[in-house]
Enzyme design. Structure first.
Site, PDB file in Angstrom:
ATOM      1  CG  ASP A   1      -2.085   0.978   1.045  1.00 42.79           C
ATOM      2  OD1 ASP A   1      -2.451   1.287  -0.105  1.00 42.79           O
ATOM      3  OD2 ASP A   1      -2.618   1.437   2.076  1.00 42.79           O
TER       4      ASP A   1
ATOM      5  CG  HIS B   1      -4.462  10.673   2.593  1.00 43.32           C
ATOM      6  ND1 HIS B   1      -5.538  10.603   3.454  1.00 43.32           N
ATOM      7  CD2 HIS B   1      -3.603   9.690   2.973  1.00 43.32           C
ATOM      8  CE1 HIS B   1      -5.340   9.613   4.322  1.00 43.32           C
ATOM      9  NE2 HIS B   1      -4.176   9.038   4.046  1.00 43.32           N
TER      10      HIS B   1
ATOM     11  CD  GLU C   1      -6.316   4.855   4.575  1.00 50.66           C
ATOM     12  OE1 GLU C   1      -5.637   4.060   3.880  1.00 50.66           O
ATOM     13  OE2 GLU C   1      -5.822   5.613   5.424  1.00 50.66           O
TER      14      GLU C   1
ATOM     15  CD  GLU D   1      -5.372   2.898  -0.322  1.00 53.51           C
ATOM     16  OE1 GLU D   1      -4.601   2.269  -1.095  1.00 53.51           O
ATOM     17  OE2 GLU D   1      -5.177   3.013   0.896  1.00 53.51           O
TER      18      GLU D   1
ATOM     19  CG  ASP E   1      -5.831   0.415   3.510  1.00 48.70           C
ATOM     20  OD1 ASP E   1      -5.875  -0.698   4.051  1.00 48.70           O
ATOM     21  OD2 ASP E   1      -4.936   1.261   3.751  1.00 48.70           O
TER      22      ASP E   1
ATOM     23  NE  ARG F   1      -8.217   6.595   9.462  1.00 49.33           N
ATOM     24  CZ  ARG F   1      -7.491   6.366   8.372  1.00 49.33           C
ATOM     25  NH1 ARG F   1      -6.225   5.954   8.480  1.00 49.33           N
ATOM     26  NH2 ARG F   1      -8.012   6.541   7.181  1.00 49.33           N
TER      27      ARG F   1
ATOM     28  CD  GLN G   1      -3.397   4.477  10.610  1.00 50.12           C
ATOM     29  OE1 GLN G   1      -4.622   4.485  10.471  1.00 50.12           O
ATOM     30  NE2 GLN G   1      -2.581   4.956   9.687  1.00 50.12           N
TER      31      GLN G   1
ATOM     32  CE  LYS H   1      -3.804   2.094   7.373  1.00 46.10           C
ATOM     33  NZ  LYS H   1      -4.566   3.014   6.520  1.00 46.10           N
TER      34      LYS H   1
ATOM     35  CB  THR I   1      -7.479  -4.770   1.957  1.00 47.98           C
ATOM     36  OG1 THR I   1      -6.569  -4.462   3.011  1.00 47.98           O
ATOM     37  CG2 THR I   1      -7.334  -3.752   0.843  1.00 47.98           C
TER      38      THR I   1
ATOM     39  CD  GLU J   1      -7.796  12.681   4.195  1.00 52.24           C
ATOM     40  OE1 GLU J   1      -8.034  11.488   3.913  1.00 52.24           O
ATOM     41  OE2 GLU J   1      -7.247  13.462   3.415  1.00 52.24           O
TER      42      GLU J   1
HETATM   43 CA    CA Z   1      -3.993   3.075   2.802  1.00 49.06          CA
END
Ligand code: CA
Length: 420
Positions: free
Chosen positions: A130, A137, A203, A205, A237, A241, A244, A257, A261, A368
């Site tokens: 990844d 971002h 996420e 992606e 993804d 948080r 993380q 993570k 996925t 975000e």
């Molecule tokens: Ca990612």
């Protein structure tokens, strides 16, 4: 404007479908009582390539690769066979070659309504990497978690930052995931607690699928990189948080993570995406020579994320953005990945990193969009979300707009189940 080439399958020609004659994405499907096989999406149908191969209508070079539960064997045949197969399929589905159109028994056998099929993970994925290639971002995250005045770390503008992710938990769209448990460090406690994630996120992606292996010790240049790409998928993804934030120093994300996925079931080939290549974004400072590129390696792909709470009648769109703004291109990612001598394998999945634009409605994560939960988004049913709740479904979609047609990716969707 010339009218786009059409198919004798009407649903492929309405200008809105993600799967017109110009797309022909590959996937793996099954219908009740039959084993999975390779198919191509066309309008609201799936064309069974194993059936076409049995009828002798596909290139001899690809013989026997479609009665398979993954695309890997077909992909490994290489670019010229991909091109030859695409040409054959285009001829058969346009009617330029009438062998399928005019054979009712074969049509019955080889065309399956998409609504009647189950879609499977299309590729056996040996490795998943990844990246972190959206400047917007990386800047947004850096502002929130580090220093608002120096949001980008000094290496970000020099390196397409990435990490080796977890391939075993890549799942196809529609697979529900449990909210992960893990270590969370609360602000006023000395030690972490073990708890269900309280800041569950997505996420937005895209990922590309490696189509040609590279040898250990031999870097792939940015010029050669496109020849190593088979196609692209949408990728979610999923990210915990709070887990993380506690675990990511010093080696990067791990349990936050690795629990899942999601990717879309249809792999859109680089051949289908060719008309949508665009100029690369400006890069300053100029990257080191091994990262410089001559080709146009950006792609114009409109993207959208929506969220649907359990029981809500419809999803609410919470993000609209575009893939073309990504700072580091896929060619640069692959060149960087292999410059040390690290090899890549057929089926490897390379995630782009979260795709965020410049405006607040174009951010590709809840982190975000809601400023780490402080400014919740309001959904169509009036409910609010800082992060994802149990029962929420996240649906991502994307397409390239051609003249009178769309080359689309379908959707990648996933629902959050309660923690175990
Ligand atoms: Ca990612």
């Amino acid at each position: 404007m010339t009218a786009p080439q059409t198919s004798w399958i009407d649903s492929a020609n309405d200008g809105q479908t993600h799967f017109p004659l110009q797309n022909l994405p590959y996937g793996v499907f099954s219908v009740k009582g039959q084993s999975p096989r390779v198919g191509v999406a066309i309008g609201d149908q799936i064309l069974d390539l194993a059936a076409l191969d049995d009828a002798g209508l596909l290139p001899a070079a690809a013989k026997g690769t479609f009665a398979a539960a993954t695309l890997n064997r077909f992909i490994a045949l290489g670019k010229s066979t991909w091109g030859e197969t695409r040409k054959r399929l285009t001829a058969l589905l346009s009617g330029e070659d009438a062998a399928l159109r005019d054979n009712a028994a074969l049509r019955d056998k080889a065309l399956v309504p998409m609504s009647a099929a189950a879609l499977h993970l299309p590729v056996d994925i040996p490795g998943y990497t990844d990246f972190y290639s959206s400047k917007e971002h990386a800047t947004n995250v850096g502002r929130m978690f580090r220093d608002p005045d120096n949001a980008l770390l000094p290496n970000w503008l020099e390196i397409p930052i990435g990490y080796n992710g977890r391939a075993s938990s890549v799942v196809v769209s529609g697979t529900p995931l449990h909210r992960p448990n893990g270590q969370i460090k609360l602000p006023n406690e000395a030690r972490p607690v073990f708890s269900a994630c309280r800041k569950l996120d997505f996420e937005l992606e895209m990922g590309f699928i490696v189509g040609k292996e590279s040898a250990l010790g031999e870097p792939v240049s940015t010029a050669d990189a496109p020849a190593h790409m088979f196609g692209m998928v949408l990728l979610n993804d999923w990210s915990a948080r709070d887990i993380q934030q506690w675990e990511y120093v010093p080696l990067g994300p791990f349990n936050s993570k690795g629990f899942g996925t999601s990717i879309s079931p249809w792999v859109v080939t680089m051949d289908a995406l060719e008309p949508f290549r665009r100029d690369n974004p400006e890069q300053s400072p100029q990257p080191l020579p091994y990262l410089q590129q001559q080709d146009k390696n950006a792609y114009d792909i409109a993207l959208e994320v929506s969220l649907q709470p359990e029981g809500a009648p419809a999803p609410s769109t919470i993000c609209r953005t575009n893939f073309k703004a990504m700072y580091w291109t896929m060619a640069q990612q692959l060149a960087h990945h292999t410059v040390s001598g690290c090899n890549v394998r057929v089926g490897d999945l390379m995630g782009s990193g979260t795709i965020s634009g410049t405006t607040p409605d174009s951010y590709g994560s809840m982190l975000e969009l809601t400023r780490n939960g402080a400014e919740p988004v309001t959904l169509a049913d009036g409910s609010q979300r800082g992060f994802l709740q149990d029962g929420d479904s996240v649906i991502m979609t994307g397409y390239c707009q051609g003249e009178g047609y769309r080359v689309g990716f379908g959707t990648v969707a996933g629902k959050i189940l309660p923690a175990r």
